[in-house]
Design a protein around this motif. Structure first.
Motif, PDB file in Angstrom:
ATOM      1  N   UNK A 186      -1.254   3.686  -3.726  1.00  0.00           N
ATOM      2  CA  UNK A 186      -2.114   3.031  -4.710  1.00  0.00           C
ATOM      3  C   UNK A 186      -1.329   2.395  -5.846  1.00  0.00           C
ATOM      4  N   UNK A 187      -0.026   2.154  -5.629  1.00  0.00           N
ATOM      5  CA  UNK A 187       0.782   1.478  -6.649  1.00  0.00           C
ATOM      6  C   UNK A 187       1.698   0.456  -5.972  1.00  0.00           C
ATOM      7  N   UNK A 188       1.116  -0.474  -5.240  1.00  0.00           N
ATOM      8  CA  UNK A 188       1.890  -1.561  -4.658  1.00  0.00           C
ATOM      9  C   UNK A 188       2.709  -1.214  -3.435  1.00  0.00           C
ATOM     10  N   UNK A 189       2.561  -0.015  -2.902  1.00  0.00           N
ATOM     11  CA  UNK A 189       3.422   0.391  -1.781  1.00  0.00           C
ATOM     12  C   UNK A 189       3.091  -0.363  -0.494  1.00  0.00           C
ATOM     13  N   UNK A 190       1.823  -0.703  -0.275  1.00  0.00           N
ATOM     14  CA  UNK A 190       1.448  -1.433   0.939  1.00  0.00           C
ATOM     15  C   UNK A 190       2.193  -2.762   1.024  1.00  0.00           C
ATOM     16  N   UNK A 191       2.286  -3.462  -0.100  1.00  0.00           N
ATOM     17  CA  UNK A 191       2.978  -4.750  -0.129  1.00  0.00           C
ATOM     18  C   UNK A 191       4.439  -4.598   0.262  1.00  0.00           C
ATOM     19  N   UNK A 192       5.118  -3.628  -0.336  1.00  0.00           N
ATOM     20  CA  UNK A 192       6.549  -3.457  -0.072  1.00  0.00           C
ATOM     21  C   UNK A 192       6.804  -2.976   1.355  1.00  0.00           C
ATOM     22  N   UNK A 193       6.022  -2.039   1.824  1.00  0.00           N
ATOM     23  CA  UNK A 193       6.216  -1.524   3.184  1.00  0.00           C
ATOM     24  C   UNK A 193       5.997  -2.628   4.212  1.00  0.00           C
ATOM     25  N   UNK A 194       4.949  -3.437   4.004  1.00  0.00           N
ATOM     26  CA  UNK A 194       4.685  -4.554   4.909  1.00  0.00           C
ATOM     27  C   UNK A 194       5.845  -5.540   4.923  1.00  0.00           C
ATOM     28  N   UNK A 195       6.338  -5.902   3.744  1.00  0.00           N
ATOM     29  CA  UNK A 195       7.429  -6.872   3.655  1.00  0.00           C
ATOM     30  C   UNK A 195       8.737  -6.341   4.231  1.00  0.00           C
ATOM     31  N   UNK A 196       9.013  -5.064   4.016  1.00  0.00           N
ATOM     32  CA  UNK A 196      10.248  -4.478   4.555  1.00  0.00           C
ATOM     33  C   UNK A 196      10.197  -4.391   6.077  1.00  0.00           C
ATOM     34  N   UNK A 197       9.038  -4.104   6.619  1.00  0.00           N
ATOM     35  CA  UNK A 197       8.900  -4.098   8.082  1.00  0.00           C
ATOM     36  C   UNK A 197       9.088  -5.504   8.646  1.00  0.00           C
ATOM     37  N   UNK A 239      -0.986   2.706 -15.012  1.00  0.00           N
ATOM     38  CA  UNK A 239      -1.736   3.673 -15.811  1.00  0.00           C
ATOM     39  C   UNK A 239      -2.392   4.681 -14.871  1.00  0.00           C
ATOM     40  N   UNK A 240      -2.142   5.989 -15.056  1.00  0.00           N
ATOM     41  CA  UNK A 240      -2.681   7.001 -14.131  1.00  0.00           C
ATOM     42  C   UNK A 240      -4.188   6.926 -13.941  1.00  0.00           C
ATOM     43  N   UNK A 241      -4.919   6.524 -14.976  1.00  0.00           N
ATOM     44  CA  UNK A 241      -6.374   6.445 -14.864  1.00  0.00           C
ATOM     45  C   UNK A 241      -6.797   5.247 -14.012  1.00  0.00           C
ATOM     46  N   UNK A 242      -6.066   4.150 -14.123  1.00  0.00           N
ATOM     47  CA  UNK A 242      -6.348   3.002 -13.260  1.00  0.00           C
ATOM     48  C   UNK A 242      -6.044   3.345 -11.802  1.00  0.00           C
ATOM     49  N   UNK A 243      -5.018   4.126 -11.594  1.00  0.00           N
ATOM     50  CA  UNK A 243      -4.689   4.535 -10.222  1.00  0.00           C
ATOM     51  C   UNK A 243      -5.798   5.397  -9.628  1.00  0.00           C
ATOM     52  N   UNK A 334       5.949  -2.027 -13.366  1.00  0.00           N
ATOM     53  CA  UNK A 334       4.566  -1.704 -13.707  1.00  0.00           C
ATOM     54  C   UNK A 334       3.623  -2.591 -12.894  1.00  0.00           C
ATOM     55  N   UNK A 335       2.554  -2.005 -12.392  1.00  0.00           N
ATOM     56  CA  UNK A 335       1.556  -2.795 -11.675  1.00  0.00           C
ATOM     57  C   UNK A 335       0.985  -3.902 -12.568  1.00  0.00           C
ATOM     58  N   UNK A 336       0.923  -3.640 -13.863  1.00  0.00           N
ATOM     59  CA  UNK A 336       0.346  -4.609 -14.788  1.00  0.00           C
ATOM     60  C   UNK A 336       1.208  -5.874 -14.905  1.00  0.00           C
ATOM     61  N   UNK A 340       6.337 -10.363 -12.065  1.00  0.00           N
ATOM     62  CA  UNK A 340       7.587 -10.614 -12.777  1.00  0.00           C
ATOM     63  C   UNK A 340       8.630  -9.547 -12.454  1.00  0.00           C
ATOM     64  N   UNK A 341       8.189  -8.288 -12.427  1.00  0.00           N
ATOM     65  CA  UNK A 341       9.115  -7.185 -12.151  1.00  0.00           C
ATOM     66  C   UNK A 341       9.721  -7.311 -10.756  1.00  0.00           C
ATOM     67  N   UNK A 342       8.883  -7.631  -9.768  1.00  0.00           N
ATOM     68  CA  UNK A 342       9.372  -7.771  -8.397  1.00  0.00           C
ATOM     69  C   UNK A 342      10.346  -8.938  -8.265  1.00  0.00           C
TER      70      UNK A 342
END
Length: 417
Positions: A186-197, A239-243, A334-336, A340-342
């Motif tokens: 729930x913090x962007x992992x699907x995007x990275x795992x898909x791209x790395x595969x 933010x933990x609450x957004x997650x 940060x997901x927010x 830019x971070x990526x």
């Protein structure tokens, strides 16, 4: 005379034979056409699927553009096509009944079939050295917040001592690019795992199990420590609450057509916890308030057992999931500000041109197309006292990564008990 008579009889017999074969051929072809039409009709009945539309949040940021890819189905719980026998009227009736039952099972409150889709956006930046330097300073500041938070925490409560072996194994080690990444649900992992595969030329449906094998940790502890010293160590947080709200919308509102742990969990939560201010959901799904009551109980057991009580990965705390005070992540995304971070991380690790800077928009299974509006509505249904308890149970994640719960507290309802 005999010869002439004999020839006439032979001709008549031959004519009868030809006529008989002709009639047989006509009847045979007609039967084949009828059978083929029946097969086509049955196949059409089985393959009819209602149209499904995934909702997409509109991001408006300065300095980059996005290119939308076509949506694709991304759910292990989506209905699977069933093989059926097309022989006989009984098979046809059974097929229709199965189709109707499956539709009824998957209907949501609006009567539409619920699907789970993702939609990728490729982000394009006009990147400059000045922008790179600004991002470097952002990461340095976030690393300082993390280290200061680690220094202030009492390890006697178990906050700084999650088991390291599972984290070594679950982290992704890009040895050719000097990058270690801790993928959190729930913090962007699907995007990275898909791209790395994709980068490894693998089928993206293989998921986490396969990606961990490809980007596995060095076998020796000495090699791991050596690599950690020189590598960029990345973690993506929010933010933990957004997650928690994201996990609720994804796992608790999704109509699941094949029984799995989340279907069982939905029914259990909606039955066990009381929410007098929310009407009962006809599909048996819990309210957000019921979900947070479940989270409160789970996290209380987690703390009381010093982590021995297993918490689902979609709401397991960051500090336990990734051991940030051991790995000392120096690229805290940060997901927010994820795009830019990526971009900075991809460029600094020489992954530019090999890995796309993408964001994945997943269907949220409710009526909200804006995350901001969803946050305002859902947290407005939560008693302030309950939200304060949730914040207390996730306090290390707020402190280590510089998040504040104040905006969410302001949305909560102090009048509810």
């Amino acid at each position: 005379m005999l010869t002439t008579s004999f020839c006439r009889r032979e001709v008549r017999v031959l004519s009868y034979v030809v006529i008989a074969f002709s009639l047989f051929a006509v009847i045979h072809v007609s039967l084949l056409k009828i059978e083929n039409l029946q097969v086509v009709e049955r196949l059409e009945e089985r393959t009819e699927e209602p149209k499904q539309v995934s909702e997409r949040e509109e991001d408006r940021r300065e300095g980059f553009s996005t290119v939308k890819n076509e949506p694709a189905e991304f759910s292990s719980s989506a209905p699977q096509t069933e093989k059926i026998s097309l022989e006989g009227e009984a098979g046809k009736t059974t097929a229709r009944k199965r189709k109707k039952d499956k539709k009824d099972e998957c209907k949501n409150m609006d009567g539409n079939l619920s699907g789970h889709f993702f939609q990728d956006e490729v982000v394009k930046f006009n990147w400059t050295e000045a922008r790179s330097q600004g991002q470097r300073e952002v990461f340095e500041q976030r690393s300082k917040v993390l280290l200061d938070g680690c220094a202030k925490m009492d390890s006697g409560k178990g906050v700084l001592n999650p088991p390291l072996d599972p984290i070594y194994q679950s982290n992704l080690w890009l040895k050719d690019h000097g990058l270690i990444y801790c993928p959190i649900n729930k913090v962007g992992s699907t995007t990275w795992i898909t791209n790395l595969l994709k980068m490894a030329g693998e089928d993206t449906r293989h998921g986490r199990g396969r990606v961990r094998k490809i980007y596995s940790a060095p076998l020796g502890l000495r090699q791991r420590k050596s690599f950690m010293k020189k590598a960029m160590r990345m973690i993506i947080v929010r933010n933990p609450l957004d997650r928690l709200l994201s996990a609720f919308r994804d796992k608790m509102l999704h109509i699941i057509c094949k029984e799995n742990q989340f279907m069982v969990m939905q029914k259990m939560i909606s039955t066990k916890y009381s929410d007098p201010d929310t009407p009962t959901d006809p599909a048996g799904r819990p309210s957000f308030r019921q979900f947070l009551m479940f989270i409160r109980e789970e996290m209380e057991k987690f703390w009381a057992s010093k982590g021995q009580h297993e918490v689902n990965n979609h709401w397991k705390p960051f500090w336990w999931y990734c051991a940030p005070c051991h790995f000392e992540y120096n690229a805290v995304a940060h997901m927010e500000t994820l795009s830019e971070d990526q971009e900075y991380i991809i460029r600094e690790t020489k992954l530019y041109g090999k890995l796309n800077n993408t964001r994945t928009h997943s269907s949220k299974n409710d009526h909200f197309t804006s995350t901001r509006e969803a946050t305002k509505w859902y947290f407005g249904q939560i008693p302030r006292s309950l939200l304060e308890e949730i914040i207390r149970l996730y306090q290390p994640d707020f402190d280590l990564f510089g998040y504040s719960p104040e905006d969410h507290l302001a949305l909560s309802n102090a009048q509810l008990n």
